[in-house]
Scaffold this motif. Structure first.
Motif, PDB file in Angstrom:
ATOM      1  N   GLY A  10       0.821  -1.204   0.000  1.00  0.00           N
ATOM      2  CA  GLY A  10       0.000   0.000   0.000  1.00  0.00           C
ATOM      3  C   GLY A  10       0.851   1.248   0.000  1.00  0.00           C
ATOM      4  N   ASP A  11       0.170   2.397  -0.045  1.00  0.00           N
ATOM      5  CA  ASP A  11       0.826   3.703  -0.033  1.00  0.00           C
ATOM      6  C   ASP A  11       0.435   4.464   1.228  1.00  0.00           C
ATOM      7  OD1 ASP A  11       2.011   3.592  -2.696  1.00  0.00           O
ATOM      8  OD2 ASP A  11      -0.048   3.730  -3.435  1.00  0.00           O
ATOM      9  N   ALA A  12       1.345   5.258   1.736  1.00  0.00           N
ATOM     10  CA  ALA A  12       1.033   6.167   2.837  1.00  0.00           C
ATOM     11  C   ALA A  12       0.199   7.336   2.304  1.00  0.00           C
ATOM     12  CB  ALA A  12       2.326   6.660   3.476  1.00  0.00           C
ATOM     13  N   PHE A  13      -0.261   8.198   3.200  1.00  0.00           N
ATOM     14  CA  PHE A  13      -1.007   9.377   2.790  1.00  0.00           C
ATOM     15  C   PHE A  13      -0.116  10.301   1.959  1.00  0.00           C
ATOM     16  CE2 PHE A  13      -3.437   8.441   6.810  1.00  0.00           C
ATOM     17  CZ  PHE A  13      -4.618   8.079   6.168  1.00  0.00           C
ATOM     18  N   PRO A  14      -0.699  11.044   0.998  1.00  0.00           N
ATOM     19  CA  PRO A  14       0.121  11.898   0.118  1.00  0.00           C
ATOM     20  C   PRO A  14       1.038  12.851   0.871  1.00  0.00           C
ATOM     21  CG  PRO A  14      -2.108  11.749  -0.730  1.00  0.00           C
ATOM     22  CD  PRO A  14      -2.118  11.068   0.607  1.00  0.00           C
TER      23      PRO A  14
END
Length: 240
Positions: A10-14
């Motif tokens: 997954g990706d962290a918050f922008p």
């Protein structure tokens, strides 16, 4: 040097990515402090790599939910089972913790008490104090946590290494060289505060004050040390 592979889920918050880097960058930075490097495989976008030649896996956190059973996530489960059968070193973190537990026969899902976020203490069990990875840590130590889902039932044969009042399965071992932790050893205090800032409304809904939690955020060097200790364990085994 061992071949370490970060399995990105997954990706962290922008704003976290912009200021501090994405999940894999946080892991790489912590490992680089001790001279270790790691490759990255994005499990959502890339085909499963051949396990031959890989010495260790680190499975990241994610904003996805294991119980949603997304196709890419479900495809990882038999791959992780194969990795365990090879006695490949593994360290799952947050989503990776829940995914490994689910892959090996346990159950992961929404925690009935809601979200756990902020800097919280966890405690080693007697088995944790004797564990080759976690055993060097203090009996009680602070960790960075942000999760709505948890391991609800550990797989048969798994050893519980750490727990706290919120979560009975803060750390598990599934074999000689296979571990997972609910907390985030890669998080810095700044990253933890950024996550709490995103969760003000959600935490208020369950009766918690995100701003008070922000004020209680501290550094977590003991938890962070697990990443280097894991890499050292992988290196030691690779040299045999």
């Amino acid at each position: 040097m061992p071949r370490l592979l970060i399995v990105k889920t997954g990706d962290a918050f922008p704003e976290v990515i912009a200021q501090h880097g994405d999940f894999e960058a946080l892991f790489r930075r912590a490992l680089a402090e001790a001279g270790f490097t790691a490759e990255v495989f994005d499990a959502r976008l890339e085909p499963l790599p051949d396990l031959a030649g890989i010495d260790g896996l680190i499975i990241t956190g994610s904003h996805a939910m294991v119980s949603d059973a997304e196709p890419w996530s479900e495809a990882l489960k038999p791959w992780l089972v194969s990795a365990r059968e090879r006695n490949l070193a593994m360290l799952g973190v947050c989503y990776g913790h829940q995914l490994m537990a689910s892959a090996f026969g346990g159950e992961s899902g929404y925690h009935p008490a809601g979200r756990e976020s902020g800097t919280h203490e966890v405690s080693l069990t007697d088995s944790g104090r004797e564990d080759p990875l976690l055993g060097a840590l203090p009996r009680h130590f602070p960790t960075q946590l942000t999760h709505a889902q948890s391991v609800l039932a550990a797989p048969s044969g798994a050893v519980v290494l750490a727990r706290n009042a919120h979560d009975a399965f803060q750390a598990l071992r599934y074999g000689p060289r296979q571990w997972s932790v609910q907390f985030h050893p890669e998080f810095t205090p700044e990253v933890m505060r950024a996550y709490l800032a995103r969760q003000v409304d959600k935490l208020r809904d369950q009766g918690q004050d995100a701003h008070a939690l922000m004020r209680r955020v501290t550094d977590t060097p003991e938890a962070r040390s697990l990443l280097v200790r894991f890499a050292e364990t992988v290196t030691s085994h690779a040299k045999r």
